[in-house]
Scaffold this motif. Sequence first.
Motif, short mmCIF file in Angstrom:
data_model
loop_
_atom_site.label_atom_id
_atom_site.label_comp_id
_atom_site.label_asym_id
_atom_site.label_seq_id
_atom_site.Cartn_x
_atom_site.Cartn_y
_atom_site.Cartn_z
N THR A 53 -44.13 -15.61 34.50
CA THR A 53 -45.55 -15.77 34.86
C THR A 53 -46.12 -14.43 35.32
O THR A 53 -47.25 -14.06 34.96
N LEU A 54 -45.33 -13.70 36.11
CA LEU A 54 -45.76 -12.39 36.60
C LEU A 54 -46.00 -11.42 35.44
O LEU A 54 -47.01 -10.71 35.39
N VAL A 55 -45.08 -11.43 34.49
CA VAL A 55 -45.22 -10.54 33.32
C VAL A 55 -46.44 -10.93 32.48
O VAL A 55 -47.23 -10.08 32.05
N ALA A 56 -46.63 -12.24 32.25
CA ALA A 56 -47.76 -12.70 31.42
C ALA A 56 -49.10 -12.37 32.07
O ALA A 56 -50.04 -11.93 31.39
N ARG A 57 -49.13 -12.58 33.41
CA ARG A 57 -50.40 -12.28 34.09
C ARG A 57 -50.69 -10.77 34.11
O ARG A 57 -51.84 -10.35 34.02
N THR A 58 -49.65 -9.95 34.23
CA THR A 58 -49.83 -8.49 34.21
C THR A 58 -50.36 -8.03 32.84
O THR A 58 -51.27 -7.20 32.74
N GLU A 59 -49.77 -8.58 31.78
CA GLU A 59 -50.24 -8.22 30.43
C GLU A 59 -51.67 -8.70 30.20
O GLU A 59 -52.48 -8.02 29.55
N LEU A 60 -51.98 -9.90 30.72
CA LEU A 60 -53.34 -10.43 30.57
C LEU A 60 -54.35 -9.54 31.31
O LEU A 60 -55.45 -9.27 30.79
#
Length: 562
Positions: free
Chosen positions: A113-120
Amino acid sequence: MLYVFQVDTGMMITFEMRLALETVSNLKKAIAAKTEIPEDKQVLLISGGESLTSTQRICSYSSAGTDTSPIFLFAKVNIESNQPPLPNVDYGDDTDMTEMIESCMSMQPSLDTLVARTELAADLNDQAIKQKDICERVVHDQHLQQQGWAAVTANLEDLSRAFKNKAEMLMVAFSEFTKCKPSHKELLNKLGDDMKHLNDIPILPTLIENSKLASRSESITLRQWIDHHDSHNSLDRLIEICWRGLERFTEANAEQIRLEAQELLKSTNNSSMKEIRGLEERLFGLEKLMVDAKKVVDEQSQLALSFQNNRERFSKIKDSTLLPDLSTSHKQQLQMMLTNHKKMSDYRNRCIKAKHELSVNLHARLKWIMYIEQQISDLDGKLMIYKENLLRLNRYFEIVDQVHRSPGLYLESVVEALRRKRFSRRYLHWTTSIAKVSRELYETEMKTRREFDAKLGSHFLTNLFPGLSRSYPPPFATIQPDPFDTKLPRVTTADVQYLQTNLSSELAEKLQIPKDIILPHITNTPNVFDENSQEDELDLDGRHSSNPTPPSSPTRLTQCDD
């Protein structure tokens, strides 16, 4: 790069810089190849309203063709269309990120979730930058459209000013012609008697001995000679044209043209069409909007950087207990980025809408400009026709005036030719005699002085006689003049007498045989060595001595024979 900006669609077109060394005609060909706008439907202007000439080189127009001061292109095919053209806008990526953000926000706390939100967050930041760039280009395009419109109105003012000057010049020509109409009518009314005189006056054979008319056995009249030299327009036809011109060019016609020009010039000063009200305020508002957009982009960048920093710190610590707090914080930050994303979309849409409205506004005004310029062109052509006809009519009246003066001037010319032949012959004889005497006198004096100079040399007695050594008189009239009047016709006294006997008394009075030429006789030139002559009584500084001798008698004038 060479920059060309199409004003009606707000599109910048670029070309290789080497094209600037070629002619405007070649630039139009390049534009046609790139935009499919026919060359004859292109209008190219630069700031200030100057129109580009096809034969000129592009580089001759200083400071034109840059990104801040491009060459302004107007496509007549778009302006003539009833529908305004679509503005040229790079809309970029217009994906709605709301659903994606909300989906990402609902994810459970985890490393993924942390990685996805950072990329978003990084994607949202990139989109904000792209949207800002789109806004800047669209706002810049509108500034260029404003500059292009200013160039169009300046060009219209130049055309109006030139048209006004032409109209005023035509009115002046009309006024001058109107003042001359009474004298023109009087001149035409006199031509009946003038024609009779032209038919009565014979041309002397010596005047036409080298022309085609010399082969005729019968006598040639002055009227026949005139008709022969202008076989396409007879005098009768010329008179008819002049009478018709007097009837056509009236004060009523002049007043009608003046009113048409006045009304057209009045329509060109339509401030409601030339000035786009509120455009300055709108562009200023868009500039303020761009300031706000930059602030939003900066905020998006900071939020995206925050996501990246949190991810990097978590990668180092790897403490899963931090994930719930990070998740809660990231939800708030994503909500802020979503709000900013919507703001940037709104800013971009507002800029695009403003450009679309300006393009539609310009389309209507460009149609008005095109209509007014066509009206100016049509009326200018009408003025040109009037001007040419008026100039032609004035030239015809000059010819009529020459015809009116022809009988008397012809007879005076015959007499003048005879007088000049006599004068030139006697004058050359007289001046040749003077030159001979003067040359002999000068050469004798020079020989005497040189002989004395040879004796005196550098003797010390020269100190007692200053100015005596090597002092020579200037030559005067020692060379006879070249013959002149050699091309005059061989008019004789018999010719004049012939005309006198064959013309009416009214015309014969104009023929007066010139009197004999009287010139001073050189044999009575005063002797410069005569002790009693006045010339010897002058001191060296030109003043008379105290006891001058009475002057000799004046030079006698004698009558020279032919």
